[in-house]
Design a protein around this motif. Structure first.
Motif, PDB file in Angstrom:
ATOM      1  N   UNK A  68     -19.805  12.310  -6.209  1.00  0.00           N
ATOM      2  CA  UNK A  68     -20.209  11.195  -7.064  1.00  0.00           C
ATOM      3  C   UNK A  68     -20.420   9.932  -6.235  1.00  0.00           C
ATOM      4  N   UNK A  69     -21.235   9.003  -6.793  1.00  0.00           N
ATOM      5  CA  UNK A  69     -21.570   7.777  -6.088  1.00  0.00           C
ATOM      6  C   UNK A  69     -20.748   6.570  -6.544  1.00  0.00           C
ATOM      7  N   UNK A  70     -19.823   6.791  -7.477  1.00  0.00           N
ATOM      8  CA  UNK A  70     -19.031   5.674  -8.015  1.00  0.00           C
ATOM      9  C   UNK A  70     -17.728   5.533  -7.235  1.00  0.00           C
ATOM     10  N   UNK A  71     -16.949   6.614  -7.207  1.00  0.00           N
ATOM     11  CA  UNK A  71     -15.662   6.595  -6.504  1.00  0.00           C
ATOM     12  C   UNK A  71     -15.826   7.378  -5.205  1.00  0.00           C
ATOM     13  N   UNK A  72     -15.840   6.656  -4.111  1.00  0.00           N
ATOM     14  CA  UNK A  72     -15.969   7.283  -2.794  1.00  0.00           C
ATOM     15  C   UNK A  72     -14.575   7.412  -2.161  1.00  0.00           C
ATOM     16  N   UNK A  73     -14.397   8.226  -1.144  1.00  0.00           N
ATOM     17  CA  UNK A  73     -13.065   8.417  -0.545  1.00  0.00           C
ATOM     18  C   UNK A  73     -12.404   7.125  -0.097  1.00  0.00           C
ATOM     19  N   UNK A  74     -13.163   6.264   0.575  1.00  0.00           N
ATOM     20  CA  UNK A  74     -12.567   5.009   1.030  1.00  0.00           C
ATOM     21  C   UNK A  74     -12.249   4.083  -0.146  1.00  0.00           C
ATOM     22  N   UNK A  75     -13.035   4.161  -1.205  1.00  0.00           N
ATOM     23  CA  UNK A  75     -12.733   3.376  -2.398  1.00  0.00           C
ATOM     24  C   UNK A  75     -11.433   3.812  -3.044  1.00  0.00           C
ATOM     25  N   UNK A  76     -11.215   5.142  -3.102  1.00  0.00           N
ATOM     26  CA  UNK A  76      -9.946   5.632  -3.669  1.00  0.00           C
ATOM     27  C   UNK A  76      -8.766   5.174  -2.825  1.00  0.00           C
ATOM     28  N   UNK A  77      -8.900   5.239  -1.491  1.00  0.00           N
ATOM     29  CA  UNK A  77      -7.802   4.806  -0.629  1.00  0.00           C
ATOM     30  C   UNK A  77      -7.512   3.325  -0.801  1.00  0.00           C
ATOM     31  N   UNK A  78      -8.539   2.528  -1.011  1.00  0.00           N
ATOM     32  CA  UNK A  78      -8.340   1.097  -1.257  1.00  0.00           C
ATOM     33  C   UNK A  78      -7.554   0.867  -2.541  1.00  0.00           C
ATOM     34  N   UNK A  79      -7.930   1.594  -3.607  1.00  0.00           N
ATOM     35  CA  UNK A  79      -7.199   1.490  -4.879  1.00  0.00           C
ATOM     36  C   UNK A  79      -5.758   1.935  -4.690  1.00  0.00           C
ATOM     37  N   UNK A  80      -5.543   3.016  -3.914  1.00  0.00           N
ATOM     38  CA  UNK A  80      -4.191   3.525  -3.683  1.00  0.00           C
ATOM     39  C   UNK A  80      -3.340   2.493  -2.934  1.00  0.00           C
ATOM     40  N   UNK A  81      -3.917   1.844  -1.931  1.00  0.00           N
ATOM     41  CA  UNK A  81      -3.186   0.821  -1.176  1.00  0.00           C
ATOM     42  C   UNK A  81      -2.776  -0.333  -2.099  1.00  0.00           C
ATOM     43  N   UNK A  82      -3.710  -0.820  -2.900  1.00  0.00           N
ATOM     44  CA  UNK A  82      -3.413  -1.931  -3.813  1.00  0.00           C
ATOM     45  C   UNK A  82      -2.373  -1.528  -4.853  1.00  0.00           C
ATOM     46  N   UNK A  83      -2.493  -0.283  -5.365  1.00  0.00           N
ATOM     47  CA  UNK A  83      -1.550   0.175  -6.392  1.00  0.00           C
ATOM     48  C   UNK A  83      -0.142   0.305  -5.826  1.00  0.00           C
ATOM     49  N   UNK A  84      -0.015   0.831  -4.605  1.00  0.00           N
ATOM     50  CA  UNK A  84       1.310   0.955  -3.996  1.00  0.00           C
ATOM     51  C   UNK A  84       1.934  -0.415  -3.757  1.00  0.00           C
ATOM     52  N   UNK A  85       1.127  -1.369  -3.279  1.00  0.00           N
ATOM     53  CA  UNK A  85       1.655  -2.726  -3.093  1.00  0.00           C
ATOM     54  C   UNK A  85       2.099  -3.341  -4.408  1.00  0.00           C
TER      55      UNK A  85
END
Length: 406
Positions: A68-85
């Motif tokens: 898919x073109x919406x959620x890319x691997x690096x985008x998911x990792x960015x969300x994961x980093x923000x969510x963990x913080x």
């Protein structure tokens, strides 16, 4: 989609990653139930649910729709980093999510450098959230949060680097296997081409030594018969009979070449010894050309391939005498020496310069003898005639006879 689950990974890694994904989903569900059932209502509860939901949603989209073109691997990792913080700031039980999602940095980071970069950001974010939640750099933060986080991250880094190394080796092995299969296919194709070329060369040599020689003989006999049909009818009649006989032999040779693909001649050679077969050829040659033939032929016992080679060398040499030598006498000697069989054919013709000879006949004789471990020696000079010596070693004869007996 991922560095560890790509085409280079083997079945073991693919199975391990599927199991780890199952653990992730179980943990996501457990955290969501815990937040809903156990936490007190309030802004922090809904904020934690929103952060967890964003991680789950992005992971689900990426897992189910990797292209898919919406959620890319690096985008998911960015969300994961923000969510963990954010979870580290809102709650103290973010550690389970941090540990279970450690493989995601290596799965979706694509390269070790990117993976460690996102992992470093996640570590920094969780530590910053913990510091803010605990109101500064407390003893509890240093003794519990910092030490445990560093240990978990260090273990995750070591495991991730090791996994990348193993997958890289697996991918390299897979490429080597593909390259080996490609090389084997090319080698097999080259062998097939070489086999076809060898077979074409063998057929060309057989046609030259049989059909071409027969047709050349027919042409010479026909020209002689036409020129002497009025002056010497008896001689012309004999030449016509020779033409008919040669044509029948050529027809039989052609049928054997087309019908069976075997080397022509062995069936007819079996009717008599080598000496008898060569004697018939020499008598026919003397009759057709009117030349004097002096033959000393030892009665040999040899294998079929040697018999064919001796026959073809004799036919080719006599054809060269007929076409080029303008000789009056031909000598043929067949003898068995301690080291092998010798066939010597001499003539008193005009001779030629051996180094300047480019004909197919001598080349074919050399190759035929070389296949049996033998050799061909041609000695000639202008005005001094020609000597052709064919040698076939005893070893090749004995091995062929032994193979035939077996």
């Amino acid at each position: 989609m991922t560095a560890l689950a790509g085409p280079g990974a083997d079945a073991f890694w693919a199975t391990s990653l599927r199991r780890w994904n199952t653990v992730c989903w179980v943990l996501f569900a457990a955290m969501a139930v815990g937040l809903v059932a156990m936490d007190r209502p309030g802004g922090s509860k809904y904020a934690a649910l929103a952060l967890l939901g964003s991680v789950v949603l992005c992971y689900a989209v990426l897992d189910r729709f990797p292209g898919n073109r919406v959620v890319r691997p690096h985008g998911y990792l960015t969300v994961l980093v923000l969510a963990l913080g954010g979870l580290a700031y809102l709650r103290s039980n973010y550690a389970a999510l941090f540990m279970v999602t450690l493989p995601h940095y290596w799965m979706f980071g694509r390269t070790p450098r990117v993976s460690m970069g996102f992992l470093g950001l996640a570590t920094a974010g969780t530590l910053a959230g913990s510091v803010l939640r605990q109101d500064g750099w407390t003893v509890e933060f240093f003794s519990e949060t910092l030490v445990s986080t560093v240990i978990v991250v260090a273990v995750g880094v070591l495991i991730g680097l090791w996994a990348h190394s193993v997958v890289a080796q697996s991918a390299e092995r897979a490429e080597l296997i593909v390259e080996l299969e490609r090389t084997q296919a090319q080698l097999s194709e080259a062998h097939q081409r070489q086999g076809a070329a060898d077979e074409r060369e063998r057929m060309a040599r057989e046609i030259h030594d049989t059909l071409a020689q027969g047709f050349a003989s027919i042409i010479v006999l026909a020209e002689a018969a036409r020129s002497g049909v009025t002056a010497d009818p008896a001689r012309s009649a004999q030449q016509l009979r020779s033409i008919e006989s040669t044509a029948r032999e050529n027809l039989a040779e052609a049928r054997e070449l087309v019908g069976s693909g075997r080397q022509p001649g062995p069936g007819r050679l079996a009717a008599g010894s080598v000496a008898q077969t060569l004697r018939r050829i020499l008598d026919r040659f003397a009759e057709d050309t009117g030349l004097s033939v002096d033959a000393d032929l030892e009665d040999l016992v040899c294998d079929q391939q040697t018999r064919i080679a001796l026959l073809r060398c004799t036919q080719e040499s006599l054809a060269n005498v007929r076409k080029h030598a303008r000789a009056s006498t031909v000598g043929v000697v067949l003898v068995c020496r301690p080291y092998g069989v010798e066939l010597e054919i001499t003539d008193d013709g005009t001779g030629f310069v051996v180094e300047e000879s480019t004909g197919f006949g001598l080349d074919g004789m050399r190759k035929r003898l070389a296949e049996l471990g033998g050799r061909l020696t041609v000695t000639s000079s202008l005005g001094d005639g020609t000597r052709v010596l064919a040698l076939i070693p005893i070893e090749s004869m004995e091995s062929a006879e032994t193979g035939g007996a077996a």
